[in-house]
Design a protein around this motif. Structure first.
Motif, PDB file in Angstrom:
ATOM      1  N   LEU A 175      31.295   7.204   4.133  1.00 53.65           N
ATOM      2  CA  LEU A 175      32.274   7.873   3.265  1.00 53.65           C
ATOM      3  C   LEU A 175      32.234   7.377   1.819  1.00 53.65           C
ATOM      4  O   LEU A 175      32.874   7.955   0.946  1.00 53.65           O
ATOM      5  CB  LEU A 175      33.681   7.652   3.813  1.00 53.65           C
ATOM      6  N   ALA A 176      31.464   6.327   1.562  1.00 49.03           N
ATOM      7  CA  ALA A 176      31.500   5.665   0.255  1.00 49.03           C
ATOM      8  C   ALA A 176      31.106   6.582  -0.901  1.00 49.03           C
ATOM      9  O   ALA A 176      31.557   6.379  -2.036  1.00 49.03           O
ATOM     10  CB  ALA A 176      30.599   4.432   0.273  1.00 49.03           C
ATOM     11  N   SER A 177      30.299   7.583  -0.641  1.00 45.44           N
ATOM     12  CA  SER A 177      29.832   8.467  -1.714  1.00 45.44           C
ATOM     13  C   SER A 177      30.736   9.682  -1.915  1.00 45.44           C
ATOM     14  O   SER A 177      30.485  10.502  -2.802  1.00 45.44           O
ATOM     15  CB  SER A 177      28.415   8.951  -1.401  1.00 45.44           C
ATOM     16  N   GLN A 178      31.773   9.794  -1.092  1.00 47.78           N
ATOM     17  CA  GLN A 178      32.650  10.966  -1.191  1.00 47.78           C
ATOM     18  C   GLN A 178      33.571  10.859  -2.407  1.00 47.78           C
ATOM     19  O   GLN A 178      34.075   9.777  -2.714  1.00 47.78           O
ATOM     20  CB  GLN A 178      33.507  11.088   0.078  1.00 47.78           C
ATOM     21  N   PRO A 179      33.818  11.977  -3.109  1.00 45.82           N
ATOM     22  CA  PRO A 179      34.722  11.942  -4.278  1.00 45.82           C
ATOM     23  C   PRO A 179      36.186  11.794  -3.877  1.00 45.82           C
ATOM     24  O   PRO A 179      37.002  11.337  -4.673  1.00 45.82           O
ATOM     25  CB  PRO A 179      34.470  13.280  -4.965  1.00 45.82           C
ATOM     26  N   TYR A 180      36.511  12.213  -2.657  1.00 48.08           N
ATOM     27  CA  TYR A 180      37.873  12.068  -2.133  1.00 48.08           C
ATOM     28  C   TYR A 180      37.803  12.105  -0.611  1.00 48.08           C
ATOM     29  O   TYR A 180      36.752  12.415  -0.022  1.00 48.08           O
ATOM     30  CB  TYR A 180      38.794  13.181  -2.658  1.00 48.08           C
ATOM     31  N   ILE A 181      38.896  11.808   0.036  1.00 46.95           N
ATOM     32  CA  ILE A 181      38.933  11.792   1.492  1.00 46.95           C
ATOM     33  C   ILE A 181      40.200  12.486   1.974  1.00 46.95           C
ATOM     34  O   ILE A 181      41.275  12.335   1.379  1.00 46.95           O
ATOM     35  CB  ILE A 181      38.872  10.342   2.040  1.00 46.95           C
ATOM     36  N   LYS A 182      40.066  13.261   3.033  1.00 44.79           N
ATOM     37  CA  LYS A 182      41.224  13.907   3.634  1.00 44.79           C
ATOM     38  C   LYS A 182      41.927  12.915   4.564  1.00 44.79           C
ATOM     39  O   LYS A 182      41.298  12.039   5.144  1.00 44.79           O
ATOM     40  CB  LYS A 182      40.793  15.136   4.432  1.00 44.79           C
ATOM     41  N   PHE A 183      43.220  13.114   4.732  1.00 46.74           N
ATOM     42  CA  PHE A 183      43.971  12.239   5.630  1.00 46.74           C
ATOM     43  C   PHE A 183      43.396  12.282   7.046  1.00 46.74           C
ATOM     44  O   PHE A 183      43.285  11.258   7.724  1.00 46.74           O
ATOM     45  CB  PHE A 183      45.453  12.639   5.668  1.00 46.74           C
ATOM     46  N   GLU A 184      43.029  13.473   7.490  1.00 36.15           N
ATOM     47  CA  GLU A 184      42.523  13.601   8.871  1.00 36.15           C
ATOM     48  C   GLU A 184      41.221  12.826   9.050  1.00 36.15           C
ATOM     49  O   GLU A 184      40.975  12.253  10.129  1.00 36.15           O
ATOM     50  CB  GLU A 184      42.333  15.060   9.246  1.00 36.15           C
ATOM     51  N   ASP A 185      40.374  12.774   8.030  1.00 30.66           N
ATOM     52  CA  ASP A 185      39.132  11.999   8.126  1.00 30.66           C
ATOM     53  C   ASP A 185      39.417  10.499   8.067  1.00 30.66           C
ATOM     54  O   ASP A 185      38.766   9.704   8.755  1.00 30.66           O
ATOM     55  CB  ASP A 185      38.169  12.393   6.996  1.00 30.66           C
ATOM     56  N   PHE A 186      40.386  10.119   7.256  1.00 30.41           N
ATOM     57  CA  PHE A 186      40.758   8.707   7.160  1.00 30.41           C
ATOM     58  C   PHE A 186      41.221   8.186   8.513  1.00 30.41           C
ATOM     59  O   PHE A 186      40.813   7.105   8.967  1.00 30.41           O
ATOM     60  CB  PHE A 186      41.862   8.541   6.113  1.00 30.41           C
ATOM     61  N   PHE A 187      42.059   8.953   9.199  1.00 25.87           N
ATOM     62  CA  PHE A 187      42.649   8.471  10.446  1.00 25.87           C
ATOM     63  C   PHE A 187      41.722   8.606  11.652  1.00 25.87           C
ATOM     64  O   PHE A 187      42.077   8.196  12.753  1.00 25.87           O
ATOM     65  CB  PHE A 187      43.981   9.187  10.708  1.00 25.87           C
ATOM     66  N   LYS A 188      40.530   9.138  11.442  1.00 24.29           N
ATOM     67  CA  LYS A 188      39.516   9.128  12.494  1.00 24.29           C
ATOM     68  C   LYS A 188      38.808   7.768  12.555  1.00 24.29           C
ATOM     69  O   LYS A 188      38.144   7.449  13.541  1.00 24.29           O
ATOM     70  CB  LYS A 188      38.483  10.229  12.250  1.00 24.29           C
ATOM     71  N   GLU A 189      38.932   6.986  11.493  1.00 24.68           N
ATOM     72  CA  GLU A 189      38.224   5.710  11.370  1.00 24.68           C
ATOM     73  C   GLU A 189      39.046   4.567  11.965  1.00 24.68           C
ATOM     74  O   GLU A 189      40.274   4.642  12.083  1.00 24.68           O
ATOM     75  CB  GLU A 189      37.951   5.406   9.896  1.00 24.68           C
ATOM     76  N   ASP A 190      38.359   3.470  12.336  1.00 21.85           N
ATOM     77  CA  ASP A 190      39.051   2.242  12.713  1.00 21.85           C
ATOM     78  C   ASP A 190      39.685   1.651  11.453  1.00 21.85           C
ATOM     79  O   ASP A 190      39.043   1.585  10.392  1.00 21.85           O
ATOM     80  CB  ASP A 190      38.073   1.230  13.313  1.00 21.85           C
TER      81      ASP A 190
END
Length: 290
Positions: A175-190
């Motif tokens: 995800l480091a190269s993404q310009p932004y992150i959605k909440f749903e993608d954030f909460f898929k991670e540990d």
């Protein structure tokens, strides 16, 4: 009812044990027992449930505790005010600061303040927003840094800084190269998170409740350096104030698709007495942070 009995009462509440309370009050245990019994007789109400190991408050005791703490705090404030009229200063600022701000926002301010007022003592307590609020209300802190939302009516606040909450990942994370992150993608991670009571965790809990996410919390710690190392080594990701990532190598800040900005404020008790030292610190921080 006098202040000595109220002091004994509050100390017994804090220690939950006659022996420990008597030791901290530097009196004999029988004398403490007699004093508490006298207070109960004066009020004609039971204040404690007693057993062999500890004492706990009755409902009547819980009601008295609120008033007792306010009375003792007001007496302490009055003593400070009277001392200052004679030319003395309290000489100490007791400040509660959350970990992120204590590590990245305040060090320069505190050192600059100390250079200007070398004779004043600074006592810094690291804690979460909820704990700081309660310590302010209980008179354990003079000033505290809190999230400026849902502030108790008994506290006064003044805006300090606004900072964006961002996702934080390692430089190697997909995800480091993404310009932004959605909440749903954030909460898929540990996730590695602060414990409950910190505004960082309050933010996470609010988002989860609003969007019905279930966070995968792999690590829970109040140690910010440990949290950053866990992120750097790619074991988990987190969410921190952007001001943290501006000073740290090996991690990448990713704004959320729905930007999150936290309003951070300095707080103190509305009816509390701010000493000359406290007021000097407030004025200094306001001038320094502008």
């Amino acid at each position: 009812m006098n202040t000595r009995l109220l002091t004994y009462f509050v100390k017994l509440v804090e220690t939950k044990n006659f022996t420990r309370a008597a030791e901290q009050l530097h009196i004999a245990q029988p004398a403490l027992s007699v004093a508490i019994k006298k207070l109960e007789q004066q009020l004609d109400l039971p204040l404690f449930h007693r057993n062999e190991r500890k004492v706990t408050l009755t409902h009547e005791g819980e009601v008295l505790l609120v008033h007792a703490r306010l009375i003792l705090q007001q007496i302490s404030d009055a003593n400070i005010a009277m001392a200052e009229l004679k030319g003395f200063e309290k000489g100490e600022v007791k400040l509660g600061v959350p970990s992120m701000l204590g590590s990245y926002f305040f060090p320069e301010i505190l050192m600059a303040f100390k250079r200007k007022y070398p004779n004043l003592k600074l006592t810094i307590i690291e804690a979460g927003t909820q704990s700081i609020r309660q310590m302010l209300l209980d008179g354990e802190l003079d000033l505290g840094v809190i999230h400026n939302e849902d502030v108790p009516q008994r506290l006064e606040t003044e805006h300090l800084v606004t900072s964006q909450m961002v996702a934080v990942v390692s430089e190697r994370h997909p995800l480091a190269s993404q310009p932004y992150i959605k909440f749903e993608d954030f909460f898929k991670e540990d996730l590695v998170m602060f414990k409950a009571g910190y505004f960082h965790r309050e933010f996470i809990d609010e988002i989860c409740e609003k969007y019905h996410f279930k966070p995968k919390i792999s690590f829970e710690t109040n140690l910010l350096p440990m949290m950053l190392n866990i992120v750097r080594h790619d074991f988990s990701i987190s969410a921190l104030l952007e001001l943290v990532t501006e000073h740290e190598n090996g991690v990448v800040a990713i704004p959320f698709e729905e930007p999150v900005h936290l309003n951070i404020a300095m707080a103190w008790r509305k009816n509390g007495y701010l000493s000359l030292a406290d007021r000097a610190f407030l004025e200094f921080v306001n001038a320094y942070s502008k």
